[in-house]
Design a protein around this motif. Sequence first.
Motif, PDB file in Angstrom:
ATOM      1  N   ASP A 216      18.296  56.905  39.795  1.00 53.95           N
ATOM      2  CA  ASP A 216      17.822  55.888  40.746  1.00 53.95           C
ATOM      3  C   ASP A 216      17.848  56.421  42.176  1.00 53.95           C
ATOM      4  O   ASP A 216      16.937  56.145  42.966  1.00 53.95           O
ATOM      5  CB  ASP A 216      18.681  54.626  40.640  1.00 53.95           C
ATOM      6  N   ALA A 217      18.897  57.162  42.513  1.00 52.49           N
ATOM      7  CA  ALA A 217      18.978  57.713  43.869  1.00 52.49           C
ATOM      8  C   ALA A 217      17.825  58.684  44.124  1.00 52.49           C
ATOM      9  O   ALA A 217      17.225  58.687  45.210  1.00 52.49           O
ATOM     10  CB  ALA A 217      20.317  58.417  44.079  1.00 52.49           C
ATOM     11  N   LEU A 218      17.499  59.489  43.105  1.00 56.10           N
ATOM     12  CA  LEU A 218      16.395  60.439  43.270  1.00 56.10           C
ATOM     13  C   LEU A 218      15.049  59.720  43.321  1.00 56.10           C
ATOM     14  O   LEU A 218      14.152  60.117  44.065  1.00 56.10           O
ATOM     15  CB  LEU A 218      16.425  61.485  42.150  1.00 56.10           C
ATOM     16  N   ALA A 219      14.921  58.645  42.529  1.00 51.71           N
ATOM     17  CA  ALA A 219      13.670  57.885  42.553  1.00 51.71           C
ATOM     18  C   ALA A 219      13.479  57.227  43.919  1.00 51.71           C
ATOM     19  O   ALA A 219      12.376  57.219  44.484  1.00 51.71           O
ATOM     20  CB  ALA A 219      13.666  56.824  41.452  1.00 51.71           C
ATOM     21  N   GLN A 220      14.565  56.704  44.471  1.00 52.41           N
ATOM     22  CA  GLN A 220      14.523  56.092  45.802  1.00 52.41           C
ATOM     23  C   GLN A 220      14.148  57.142  46.859  1.00 52.41           C
ATOM     24  O   GLN A 220      13.365  56.883  47.767  1.00 52.41           O
ATOM     25  CB  GLN A 220      15.919  55.510  46.073  1.00 52.41           C
ATOM     26  N   ALA A 221      14.697  58.351  46.667  1.00 52.98           N
ATOM     27  CA  ALA A 221      14.404  59.433  47.608  1.00 52.98           C
ATOM     28  C   ALA A 221      12.937  59.844  47.523  1.00 52.98           C
ATOM     29  O   ALA A 221      12.271  60.038  48.552  1.00 52.98           O
ATOM     30  CB  ALA A 221      15.307  60.630  47.311  1.00 52.98           C
ATOM     31  N   SER A 222      12.418  59.975  46.320  1.00 54.40           N
ATOM     32  CA  SER A 222      11.028  60.434  46.205  1.00 54.40           C
ATOM     33  C   SER A 222      10.064  59.336  46.639  1.00 54.40           C
ATOM     34  O   SER A 222       9.011  59.628  47.222  1.00 54.40           O
ATOM     35  CB  SER A 222      10.716  60.945  44.795  1.00 54.40           C
ATOM     36  N   ASP A 223      10.409  58.068  46.416  1.00 52.58           N
ATOM     37  CA  ASP A 223       9.579  56.970  46.946  1.00 52.58           C
ATOM     38  C   ASP A 223       9.521  57.030  48.471  1.00 52.58           C
ATOM     39  O   ASP A 223       8.459  56.832  49.073  1.00 52.58           O
ATOM     40  CB  ASP A 223      10.161  55.609  46.546  1.00 52.58           C
ATOM     41  N   ALA A 224      10.670  57.276  49.087  1.00 47.92           N
ATOM     42  CA  ALA A 224      10.703  57.351  50.548  1.00 47.92           C
ATOM     43  C   ALA A 224       9.852  58.514  51.040  1.00 47.92           C
ATOM     44  O   ALA A 224       9.106  58.398  52.026  1.00 47.92           O
ATOM     45  CB  ALA A 224      12.146  57.504  51.030  1.00 47.92           C
ATOM     46  N   LEU A 225       9.939  59.635  50.346  1.00 47.95           N
ATOM     47  CA  LEU A 225       9.131  60.798  50.732  1.00 47.95           C
ATOM     48  C   LEU A 225       7.639  60.481  50.604  1.00 47.95           C
ATOM     49  O   LEU A 225       6.835  60.866  51.468  1.00 47.95           O
ATOM     50  CB  LEU A 225       9.516  62.003  49.870  1.00 47.95           C
ATOM     51  N   ALA A 226       7.279  59.752  49.554  1.00 50.56           N
ATOM     52  CA  ALA A 226       5.870  59.370  49.381  1.00 50.56           C
ATOM     53  C   ALA A 226       5.384  58.545  50.571  1.00 50.56           C
ATOM     54  O   ALA A 226       4.277  58.758  51.075  1.00 50.56           O
ATOM     55  CB  ALA A 226       5.695  58.578  48.086  1.00 50.56           C
ATOM     56  N   ARG A 227       6.215  57.622  51.019  1.00 50.06           N
ATOM     57  CA  ARG A 227       5.817  56.798  52.169  1.00 50.06           C
ATOM     58  C   ARG A 227       5.647  57.661  53.416  1.00 50.06           C
ATOM     59  O   ARG A 227       4.725  57.455  54.205  1.00 50.06           O
ATOM     60  CB  ARG A 227       6.845  55.691  52.413  1.00 50.06           C
ATOM     61  N   ALA A 228       6.536  58.637  53.568  1.00 52.07           N
ATOM     62  CA  ALA A 228       6.418  59.529  54.725  1.00 52.07           C
ATOM     63  C   ALA A 228       5.134  60.354  54.646  1.00 52.07           C
ATOM     64  O   ALA A 228       4.466  60.577  55.664  1.00 52.07           O
ATOM     65  CB  ALA A 228       7.641  60.443  54.811  1.00 52.07           C
ATOM     66  N   LEU A 229       4.774  60.795  53.438  1.00 48.53           N
ATOM     67  CA  LEU A 229       3.542  61.578  53.284  1.00 48.53           C
ATOM     68  C   LEU A 229       2.326  60.760  53.713  1.00 48.53           C
ATOM     69  O   LEU A 229       1.402  61.270  54.354  1.00 48.53           O
ATOM     70  CB  LEU A 229       3.382  62.048  51.830  1.00 48.53           C
ATOM     71  N   LEU A 230       2.341  59.464  53.373  1.00 48.45           N
ATOM     72  CA  LEU A 230       1.216  58.600  53.777  1.00 48.45           C
ATOM     73  C   LEU A 230       1.194  58.407  55.298  1.00 48.45           C
ATOM     74  O   LEU A 230       0.119  58.363  55.903  1.00 48.45           O
ATOM     75  CB  LEU A 230       1.289  57.260  53.041  1.00 48.45           C
ATOM     76  N   GLN A 231       2.363  58.281  55.925  1.00 50.49           N
ATOM     77  CA  GLN A 231       2.390  58.132  57.396  1.00 50.49           C
ATOM     78  C   GLN A 231       1.827  59.393  58.063  1.00 50.49           C
ATOM     79  O   GLN A 231       1.058  59.312  59.025  1.00 50.49           O
ATOM     80  CB  GLN A 231       3.809  57.917  57.944  1.00 50.49           C
ATOM     81  N   ILE A 232       2.264  60.543  57.571  1.00 44.38           N
ATOM     82  CA  ILE A 232       1.785  61.807  58.139  1.00 44.38           C
ATOM     83  C   ILE A 232       0.274  61.894  57.990  1.00 44.38           C
ATOM     84  O   ILE A 232      -0.445  62.283  58.917  1.00 44.38           O
ATOM     85  CB  ILE A 232       2.476  63.005  57.436  1.00 44.38           C
ATOM     86  N   SER A 233      -0.200  61.516  56.818  1.00 46.76           N
ATOM     87  CA  SER A 233      -1.645  61.557  56.576  1.00 46.76           C
ATOM     88  C   SER A 233      -2.392  60.619  57.520  1.00 46.76           C
ATOM     89  O   SER A 233      -3.438  60.971  58.072  1.00 46.76           O
ATOM     90  CB  SER A 233      -1.895  61.191  55.110  1.00 46.76           C
ATOM     91  N   ALA A 234      -1.850  59.408  57.730  1.00 51.33           N
ATOM     92  CA  ALA A 234      -2.525  58.431  58.583  1.00 51.33           C
ATOM     93  C   ALA A 234      -2.562  58.887  60.042  1.00 51.33           C
ATOM     94  O   ALA A 234      -3.566  58.712  60.736  1.00 51.33           O
ATOM     95  CB  ALA A 234      -1.834  57.068  58.479  1.00 51.33           C
TER      96      ALA A 234
END
Lengths: 317, 317
Positions: A216-234
């Motif tokens: 769960d901790a790793l899933a939470q971490a990778s979800d957060a990274l995904a959100r950051a990737l979208l911010q960088i892209s935007a």
Amino acid sequence: MSALLGIDYGATHTKMLLVDGAHGDGPVVARESVRTGKLEELAESVRTFTAGRAVARFGITVAGTLDERSGVVGRSANMPWLDGVSPARTLTDLVGIPGVAVQDGVATAAAEAALGAGRGVEDVFVIALGTGIAGAHIVAGEVRAGAHGGAGEVGHIVIGGTHRCSCGQIGCLETLIGGAQLGRRWAELSPATGDPAATARDVVLAAESGNQGAEDALAQASDALARALLQISALLDPGVIVIGGGVARSPRWTVVPAFEKARRDATFHRLPDMRLAELGVWAGAHGAVLSAAEAPHQGSPSGLAAATCGSPRPAGG
Amino acid sequence: MSALLGIDYGATHTKMLLVDGAHGDGPVVARESVRTGKLEELAESVRTFTAGRAVARFGITVAGTLDERSGVVGRSANMPWLDGVSPARTLTDLVGIPGVAVQDGVATAAAEAALGAGRGVEDVFVIALGTGIAGAHIVAGEVRAGAHGGAGEVGHIVIGGTHRCSCGQIGCLETLIGGAQLGRRWAELSPATGDPAATARDVVLAAESGNQGAEDALAQASDALARALLQISALLDPGVIVIGGGVARSPRWTVVPAFEKARRDATFHRLPDMRLAELGVWAGAHGAVLSAAEAPHQGSPSGLAAATCGSPRPAGG
């Protein structure tokens, strides 16, 4: 033929790399890793390593803050003998080779962009997932440092959650995926089995052995990274995003699910190619070589943010 | 002396501006606003407006998506006669003056950066708070369009909340401060008095007359803007952030509290100067003049070039 020397001056180990030619992308003619010592010991290692070879210039990484103009280290948490010192100038005086200093995260990112997973692409955003998180946007070989040298702080964009970051904000990306934070998140999600002092590797091993809280901790971490990737892209719309660093070393638990989630969640975004870093632990030394190749003048706002010290002289013998 | 013509070709009104000299920053020699017509009517207005004057070149804004290379409009929601048309080429054929097209948000941002609140600063991030939200990072006079023309989408960085954005994401900045959303947020916070169809100006008037729900909606909007300012600072570190657009027209309810909150909440950030836009409703026409001054070849990847960051902006306004 003369060569360039890259020195990745880390807290425990120092990596030295000798690359043929003047551009930093030539063949590696020698490399060596030694235990880190102070600058006098480093000079001795450099003399032994380069003996009999013509070295035109060196680059040396700094694990700490670096004043671009003067080449002087502000603060190096783990190498306090560098505080207030210009390591390039000192080393030049000791070994007779001109050189430049470059911040280690900048060196690593520049190397991945030019020689690693970003090679051939003009516009690359590099993320290093380590104890902390570093980012750098490199376009046409130049690091976009920002108006005050503060750009690329991807670890401190606010993603969510309630955790106070070392920077003082609440909910930074680093609180969810930083190498020093993953164990704490595991212990919160699984108080019985989690270990707040666990390293990223420990958490991955626990997840691989079926520990749900670690998963769960790793899933939470990778979800957060995904959100950051979208911010960088935007905001930046880079051509490629490259991710490396210790937390990326088990990509199927962190980076790969983040890439997948970002692709699923993208709406208007023009998502870039997303790739794993390729140069591994030698990236910093390659970046130091590249900064030696750029050979900027002191005070130049050059791409690699390197600080030149010592006047060019004929290669020492 | 020959002049440059800027045409801000809006859905209801078209603004024309004649500027002396070749660089786009000379004195305004004439300006006029007319009701918008199709391109043949526009040509007639241009002929009348420029009668007896030597015009070297024009720039024309496009309120819609624009292909940078061809100068052809992809889609203009409110001016459907432009879909699939090259307005610059058509107008050139009709009036005998060479010209270029530029996306309207890009023109406005470039004008604020060069001639408005960002003048004299090399590194400017401009935010237009309108029905939608547009952003553009302009460094040394060049718009940083990104690798696929998609950079600057500040309206679609995820800030928080539960509202589905027009782009498909949940929690975009635009859902909290976009001009088309403020009324809805007011109605949610104050079901008895709020009007979901209210304009930003209506919400401000209600707040000024003491409506608590309207005040709360504006406070929520300015908090969200403050968070976006910190994200921009962390990733891009611009030298100045300039904010304009309709929602910024009552700055004490939106932009000024956002600036204050960003300053209070900043931790490691190197916050830039934050300023209100200065050019008002003529910004787009000034930007069109600047694009005429650049006189790029259509297809040039230069900053204001033949048109610009023709990325489909999700809900640009």
